[in-house]
Design a protein around this motif. Structure first.
Motif, mmCIF file in Angstrom:
data_model
loop_
_atom_site.group_PDB
_atom_site.id
_atom_site.type_symbol
_atom_site.label_atom_id
_atom_site.label_comp_id
_atom_site.label_asym_id
_atom_site.label_seq_id
_atom_site.Cartn_x
_atom_site.Cartn_y
_atom_site.Cartn_z
ATOM 1 N N VAL A 51 1.005 -1.130 -0.021
ATOM 2 C CA VAL A 51 -0.057 -0.117 0.084
ATOM 3 C C VAL A 51 0.981 1.065 -0.098
ATOM 4 N N LYS A 52 1.041 1.632 -1.136
ATOM 5 C CA LYS A 52 1.782 2.972 -1.284
ATOM 6 C C LYS A 52 1.878 4.177 -0.308
ATOM 7 N N GLY A 53 3.009 4.137 0.433
ATOM 8 C CA GLY A 53 3.307 5.125 1.490
ATOM 9 C C GLY A 53 2.639 4.829 2.890
ATOM 10 N N ILE A 136 10.225 10.445 10.845
ATOM 11 C CA ILE A 136 11.530 10.281 10.580
ATOM 12 C C ILE A 136 11.952 11.002 9.172
ATOM 13 N N LYS A 137 13.244 11.477 9.363
ATOM 14 C CA LYS A 137 13.818 12.205 8.153
ATOM 15 C C LYS A 137 15.050 11.953 8.090
ATOM 16 N N ILE A 138 15.604 11.456 6.905
ATOM 17 C CA ILE A 138 17.005 10.865 6.669
ATOM 18 C C ILE A 138 17.540 11.808 5.738
ATOM 19 N N TRP A 145 16.663 12.398 1.847
ATOM 20 C CA TRP A 145 16.773 11.044 1.000
ATOM 21 C C TRP A 145 15.238 10.258 1.350
ATOM 22 N N ARG A 146 14.833 10.512 2.666
ATOM 23 C CA ARG A 146 13.720 9.685 3.060
ATOM 24 C C ARG A 146 13.048 10.860 3.966
ATOM 25 N N GLU A 147 11.612 11.065 3.956
ATOM 26 C CA GLU A 147 11.029 11.683 5.100
ATOM 27 C C GLU A 147 9.546 11.092 5.209
ATOM 28 N N PHE A 148 9.235 10.624 6.319
ATOM 29 C CA PHE A 148 7.877 9.771 6.695
ATOM 30 C C PHE A 148 7.254 10.380 7.834
ATOM 31 N N VAL A 154 2.599 12.240 5.002
ATOM 32 C CA VAL A 154 3.679 12.302 3.973
ATOM 33 C C VAL A 154 4.664 11.409 3.880
ATOM 34 N N SER A 155 5.140 10.812 2.711
ATOM 35 C CA SER A 155 6.141 9.961 2.558
ATOM 36 C C SER A 155 7.004 10.323 1.181
ATOM 37 N N ILE A 156 7.907 10.960 1.635
ATOM 38 C CA ILE A 156 8.914 11.281 0.611
ATOM 39 C C ILE A 156 10.293 10.363 0.380
ATOM 40 N N ILE A 157 10.379 9.867 -0.787
ATOM 41 C CA ILE A 157 11.438 9.049 -1.164
ATOM 42 C C ILE A 157 12.341 9.606 -2.204
ATOM 43 N N ASN A 158 13.739 10.023 -2.136
ATOM 44 C CA ASN A 158 14.361 10.706 -3.033
ATOM 45 C C ASN A 158 13.831 11.883 -3.574
ATOM 46 N N GLY A 159 13.017 12.605 -2.798
ATOM 47 C CA GLY A 159 12.342 14.003 -3.407
ATOM 48 C C GLY A 159 11.079 13.887 -3.868
ATOM 49 N N VAL A 160 10.627 12.560 -3.970
ATOM 50 C CA VAL A 160 9.336 12.475 -4.418
ATOM 51 C C VAL A 160 8.279 12.034 -3.277
#
Length: 172
Positions: A51-53, A136-138, A145-148, A154-160
């Motif tokens: 399930v995306k995100g 969490i933010k990496i 690179w990663r923010e959730f 919000v679920s960001i991977i590599n800027g998306v």
């Protein structure tokens, strides 16, 4: 560039970006996707689909060497902003040099388990705090690179941000 990641040189644990927490080992949370099993017409068997995100409960664990005031204080039932700031060593084979790269993991989490540990002469108490991670933010180098963020969807991977369209569709 031919760069070889080597290891984490060292790191520091911070609370609220200002309070340095003593020597500790940290187990960072994993991102285990929630899945749904699909089966039926058109499929030769079953398929687990993420399930995306959306991710399962995420836990973070801090293992202290002693029963410290910081370990006890972090068991207070409230949200804690914990940052893990490190320096990674990378070898650039093309230039023959070592590069020190920053890595930062920022979290907001609440305690779910506190273990004072054990008393044994001349040994670590193995005191441990376990937290449920809400955010969490990496950051590696200067890039996120990663923010959730579970509560803000919000679920960001590599800027998306893979949940941006879902938020829009929900009117959020």
């Amino acid at each position: 560039m031919n760069q070889l990641d080597q290891f984490l040189t060292n790191y520091a644990v911070w609370e609220s970006a200002t309070n340095w927490i003593g020597a500790a080992d940290v187990e960072l949370p994993s991102f285990e996707a929630l899945t749904e099993t699909l089966k039926g017409s058109g499929l030769a068997g079953e398929v687990n689909v993420p399930v995306k995100g959306h991710y399962g409960a995420q836990t973070l664990k801090i293992n202290f060497r002693t029963l410290s005031p910081d370990a006890v204080r972090l068991s207070e039932t409230k949200a804690h902003a914990l940052d893990f700031r490190g320096s990674q060593q990378i070898f650039d084979a093309g230039q023959g040099i070592y590069i020190d790269q920053s890595v930062v993991v920022k979290t907001r989490c609440v305690p779910i388990n506190f273990s004072p540990g054990k008393f044994s002469t001349g040994a670590s108490t193995e005191t441990a705090n376990e937290f449920e991670v809400h955010y969490i933010k990496i950051i590696i180098g200067d890039k996120v690179w990663r923010e959730f963020d579970k509560f803000n969807f919000v679920s960001i991977i590599n800027g998306v941000d893979e949940l941006a369209t879902v938020r829009k569709n929900l009117g959020l």
